[in-house]
Design an enzyme around this catalytic site. Structure first.
Site, PDB file in Angstrom:
ATOM      1  N   ILE A   9      -3.785  67.915  74.353  1.00 42.66           N
ATOM      2  CA  ILE A   9      -2.704  67.733  73.366  1.00 42.66           C
ATOM      3  C   ILE A   9      -1.877  66.479  73.657  1.00 42.66           C
ATOM      4  O   ILE A   9      -1.307  65.877  72.746  1.00 42.66           O
ATOM      5  CB  ILE A   9      -1.783  68.994  73.338  1.00 42.66           C
ATOM      6  CG1 ILE A   9      -0.867  69.011  72.113  1.00 42.66           C
ATOM      7  CG2 ILE A   9      -0.933  69.119  74.612  1.00 42.66           C
ATOM      8  CD1 ILE A   9      -1.438  69.635  70.924  1.00 42.66           C
ATOM      9  N   LEU A  57      -8.630  72.123  82.989  1.00 41.43           N
ATOM     10  CA  LEU A  57     -10.073  72.234  82.736  1.00 41.43           C
ATOM     11  C   LEU A  57     -10.872  72.559  83.992  1.00 41.43           C
ATOM     12  O   LEU A  57     -12.010  72.977  83.906  1.00 41.43           O
ATOM     13  CB  LEU A  57     -10.607  70.912  82.171  1.00 41.43           C
ATOM     14  CG  LEU A  57     -10.419  70.612  80.693  1.00 41.43           C
ATOM     15  CD1 LEU A  57     -11.225  69.378  80.315  1.00 41.43           C
ATOM     16  CD2 LEU A  57     -10.836  71.791  79.827  1.00 41.43           C
ATOM     17  N   LEU A  78     -10.441  68.865  73.372  1.00 49.28           N
ATOM     18  CA  LEU A  78     -10.335  67.399  73.401  1.00 49.28           C
ATOM     19  C   LEU A  78     -10.071  66.878  74.812  1.00 49.28           C
ATOM     20  O   LEU A  78     -10.178  65.676  75.058  1.00 49.28           O
ATOM     21  CB  LEU A  78      -9.194  66.940  72.481  1.00 49.28           C
ATOM     22  CG  LEU A  78      -9.177  67.501  71.055  1.00 49.28           C
ATOM     23  CD1 LEU A  78      -8.038  66.869  70.262  1.00 49.28           C
ATOM     24  CD2 LEU A  78     -10.500  67.263  70.352  1.00 49.28           C
ATOM     25  N   SER A 127     -19.315  62.319  72.132  1.00 53.29           N
ATOM     26  CA  SER A 127     -19.020  60.879  72.050  1.00 53.29           C
ATOM     27  C   SER A 127     -20.261  60.038  71.773  1.00 53.29           C
ATOM     28  O   SER A 127     -21.368  60.359  72.241  1.00 53.29           O
ATOM     29  CB  SER A 127     -18.408  60.448  73.385  1.00 53.29           C
ATOM     30  OG  SER A 127     -18.438  59.051  73.514  1.00 53.29           O
ATOM     31  N   GLU A 129     -20.875  57.487  73.243  1.00 56.68           N
ATOM     32  CA  GLU A 129     -21.333  56.969  74.536  1.00 56.68           C
ATOM     33  C   GLU A 129     -22.566  57.725  75.019  1.00 56.68           C
ATOM     34  O   GLU A 129     -23.262  57.276  75.926  1.00 56.68           O
ATOM     35  CB  GLU A 129     -20.211  57.061  75.581  1.00 56.68           C
ATOM     36  CG  GLU A 129     -19.062  56.093  75.348  1.00 56.68           C
ATOM     37  CD  GLU A 129     -19.357  54.647  75.766  1.00 56.68           C
ATOM     38  OE1 GLU A 129     -20.121  54.443  76.714  1.00 56.68           O
ATOM     39  OE2 GLU A 129     -18.832  53.734  75.106  1.00 56.68           O
ATOM     40  N   TYR A 151     -19.380  59.029  82.457  1.00 57.94           N
ATOM     41  CA  TYR A 151     -18.708  59.638  81.303  1.00 57.94           C
ATOM     42  C   TYR A 151     -19.737  60.086  80.266  1.00 57.94           C
ATOM     43  O   TYR A 151     -19.716  61.229  79.796  1.00 57.94           O
ATOM     44  CB  TYR A 151     -17.742  58.624  80.686  1.00 57.94           C
ATOM     45  CG  TYR A 151     -17.163  59.037  79.350  1.00 57.94           C
ATOM     46  CD1 TYR A 151     -16.098  59.928  79.268  1.00 57.94           C
ATOM     47  CD2 TYR A 151     -17.688  58.533  78.156  1.00 57.94           C
ATOM     48  CE1 TYR A 151     -15.570  60.301  78.031  1.00 57.94           C
ATOM     49  CE2 TYR A 151     -17.160  58.900  76.926  1.00 57.94           C
ATOM     50  CZ  TYR A 151     -16.105  59.787  76.871  1.00 57.94           C
ATOM     51  OH  TYR A 151     -15.593  60.162  75.645  1.00 57.94           O
ATOM     52  N   ARG A 186      -3.221  55.173  71.225  1.00 60.52           N
ATOM     53  CA  ARG A 186      -4.305  54.933  72.178  1.00 60.52           C
ATOM     54  C   ARG A 186      -3.701  54.537  73.521  1.00 60.52           C
ATOM     55  O   ARG A 186      -2.701  53.794  73.577  1.00 60.52           O
ATOM     56  CB  ARG A 186      -5.169  53.803  71.628  1.00 60.52           C
ATOM     57  CG  ARG A 186      -6.496  53.575  72.322  1.00 60.52           C
ATOM     58  CD  ARG A 186      -7.387  54.756  72.294  1.00 60.52           C
ATOM     59  NE  ARG A 186      -8.803  54.400  72.227  1.00 60.52           N
ATOM     60  CZ  ARG A 186      -9.753  55.154  72.742  1.00 60.52           C
ATOM     61  NH1 ARG A 186      -9.463  56.282  73.367  1.00 60.52           N
ATOM     62  NH2 ARG A 186     -11.016  54.806  72.607  1.00 60.52           N
ATOM     63  N   GLY A 187      -4.297  54.992  74.635  1.00 55.66           N
ATOM     64  CA  GLY A 187      -3.822  54.627  75.962  1.00 55.66           C
ATOM     65  C   GLY A 187      -3.929  53.121  76.173  1.00 55.66           C
ATOM     66  O   GLY A 187      -4.840  52.471  75.640  1.00 55.66           O
ATOM     67  N   VAL A 191      -9.500  48.973  75.460  1.00 55.20           N
ATOM     68  CA  VAL A 191      -9.479  47.547  75.098  1.00 55.20           C
ATOM     69  C   VAL A 191      -8.719  47.244  73.805  1.00 55.20           C
ATOM     70  O   VAL A 191      -7.992  46.243  73.740  1.00 55.20           O
ATOM     71  CB  VAL A 191     -10.908  46.952  75.086  1.00 55.20           C
ATOM     72  CG1 VAL A 191     -11.740  47.483  73.918  1.00 55.20           C
ATOM     73  CG2 VAL A 191     -10.855  45.431  75.043  1.00 55.20           C
ATOM     74  N   LYS A 194      -5.083  47.422  74.649  1.00 59.56           N
ATOM     75  CA  LYS A 194      -4.779  46.350  75.604  1.00 59.56           C
ATOM     76  C   LYS A 194      -4.577  45.037  74.833  1.00 59.56           C
ATOM     77  O   LYS A 194      -3.646  44.271  75.105  1.00 59.56           O
ATOM     78  CB  LYS A 194      -5.954  46.221  76.592  1.00 59.56           C
ATOM     79  CG  LYS A 194      -5.774  45.216  77.678  1.00 59.56           C
ATOM     80  CD  LYS A 194      -6.951  45.294  78.654  1.00 59.56           C
ATOM     81  CE  LYS A 194      -6.921  44.143  79.631  1.00 59.56           C
ATOM     82  NZ  LYS A 194      -8.040  44.185  80.587  1.00 59.56           N
ATOM     83  N   ARG A 219     -18.359  47.139  68.757  1.00 51.45           N
ATOM     84  CA  ARG A 219     -18.162  48.579  68.628  1.00 51.45           C
ATOM     85  C   ARG A 219     -17.909  48.949  67.163  1.00 51.45           C
ATOM     86  O   ARG A 219     -17.481  48.116  66.364  1.00 51.45           O
ATOM     87  CB  ARG A 219     -16.946  49.058  69.437  1.00 51.45           C
ATOM     88  CG  ARG A 219     -17.141  49.100  70.923  1.00 51.45           C
ATOM     89  CD  ARG A 219     -18.047  50.242  71.372  1.00 51.45           C
ATOM     90  NE  ARG A 219     -18.102  50.322  72.819  1.00 51.45           N
ATOM     91  CZ  ARG A 219     -18.868  49.545  73.599  1.00 51.45           C
ATOM     92  NH1 ARG A 219     -19.670  48.651  73.053  1.00 51.45           N
ATOM     93  NH2 ARG A 219     -18.842  49.669  74.913  1.00 51.45           N
TER      94      ARG A 219
END
Ligand code: NAP
Length: 333
Positions: A9, A57, A78, A127, A129, A151, A186-187, A191, A194, A219
């Site tokens: 969350i 988790l 999530l 994902s 990925e 990941y 987004r963290g 990218v 950033k 991407r």
């Protein structure tokens, strides 16, 4: 009122999903890890309608308790170690949380949900990925997986165990194979953020350069606010299934940098950008580009925000956010 439990969350998608489910009339519960997690306070402040429940988790007992307390109709899993670069440094932790964490959530739902008249529905955040060294382009739900990072490997386990629980225990469990999705939440380690944050800070005179890995990486980037709608739609269907969620359009990091700097009025972005091999991955994925035809045809889902508008939204947010932190008036650009 339907009830939903959202793990992760405090993350980007968790916040968007909490907002979306609230508008749909859900009672929203959010799993928060750790002792006095400061991100929990931020959620309480910004989303007072969310009821936080403790859990990790890595700890099945806590997940069982969280599912018991929230008694959800729908569970959205999530939570994860979600940063690919970090997964190379902390591979075991990533396997434990991003991989085995899915199994623990499924077990919690199976154990607690088994006593309910209406089976709980389960969503797993898979994902793109997982496709890694891609076997075909564009990628669909039938494209074989070839992950290129710890990941990606952990996500493949999570994806496969969802299919296994669906087939073994007749659970309503779905996976959304989501391609990259971004936004102002987004963290800062990712990218896109950033870049938009650096463009804003350079414009404000708070930063002087932006250091990146390769600029020609491509991407398929969409907007997180669009993608959480697809998660919800998957759990409203008659049958559980897996879906690719993507825009079907790719862009390079270079295009993103150019858009972000143009947005703050800097034409000659190259003088601020330096490349450093430290920011390249030990193994890179190939061209990830998703074919979301199934989501479009069966869920009626399509992305609303295009790439240029996404970057514009993120830059505008970062300009305002950085200016207010520094006590500077936001410049007109
Ligand atoms: P995010 O911002 O990194 O959020 C990750 C969340 O997981 C955070 O809330 C974090 O909590 C939580 N978490 C980490 N370890 C935990 C643990 N041990 N127990 C409980 N919670 C834990 O990720 P996101 O971008 O929202 O992505 C959501 C999910 O979608 C992730 O599973 C990600 O891998 C997947 N995904 C994302 C994308 C994308 O482009 N965003 C694409 C495909 C798939 P703290 O904040 O307390 O650490």
């Amino acid at each position: 009122m339907p009830r939903a439990l959202v793990t992760g969350i405090t993350g980007q998608d968790g916040q968007h999903l909490a907002e979306f489910l609230h508008t749909k009339g859900y009672d929203v519960f959010g799993l928060v890890k750790g002792q006095n997690n400061p991100k929990g306070d931020a959620i309480r402040k910004e989303f007072p309608f969310v009821q936080l429940v403790p859990g990790d988790l890595a700890d099945l007992t806590s997940l069982i308790q969280a599912v018991e307390v929230s008694a959800p109709d729908e569970v959205y899993n999530l939570a994860a170690i979600s940063f690919v670069a970090m997964s190379f440094n902390q591979a075991e932790l990533t396997a434990n949380l991003t991989g085995l964490g899915v199994l623990r959530m499924l077990e919690a739902v199976r154990i607690v949900g088994g006593n309910q008249a209406n089976p709980m529905r389960f969503y797993q955040a898979s994902s793109s990925e997982m496709f890694g060294k891609v076997r075909e382009t564009p990628q669909t739900e039938r494209t074989p997986f070839h992950p290129r990072s710890p990941y990606g490997c952990a996500k493949v386990f999570g994806h496969d165990i969802v299919v296994n629980y669906r087939e073994s225990y007749d659970m309503f469990a779905c996976s959304g194979i989501l391609f990259n999705h971004e936004g102002p939440r987004r963290g800062l380690e990712f990218v896109t953020r950033k870049v938009t944050n650096a463009a804003a800070r350079i414009k404000l005179g708070l930063q002087h350069e932006l250091v990146l890995g390769t600029l020609d990486t491509k991407r398929d980037w969409g907007y997180a606010g669009d993608y959480v709608k697809a998660m919800w739609l998957m759990l409203q269907q008659d049958e559980p299934d897996d879906y690719v969620v993507a825009t079907g359009v790719t862009h390079t990091i270079e295009t993103m940098v150019e858009l972000a700097f143009t947005e703050v009025g800097i034409a000659d972005w190259r003088q601020y950008v330096r490349q450093d091999p430290r920011f390249t991955r030990p193994a890179e994925v190939d061209l990830l580009i998703g074919d979301a035809s199934k989501a479009r045809d069966k869920l009626g889902w399509k992305p609303e925000v295009d790439f240029a508008d996404l970057i514009k939204m993120m830059v505008a947010h970062d300009l305002q956010w950085e200016a207010s932190k520094a006590g500077i008036t936001t410049p007109d650009v």
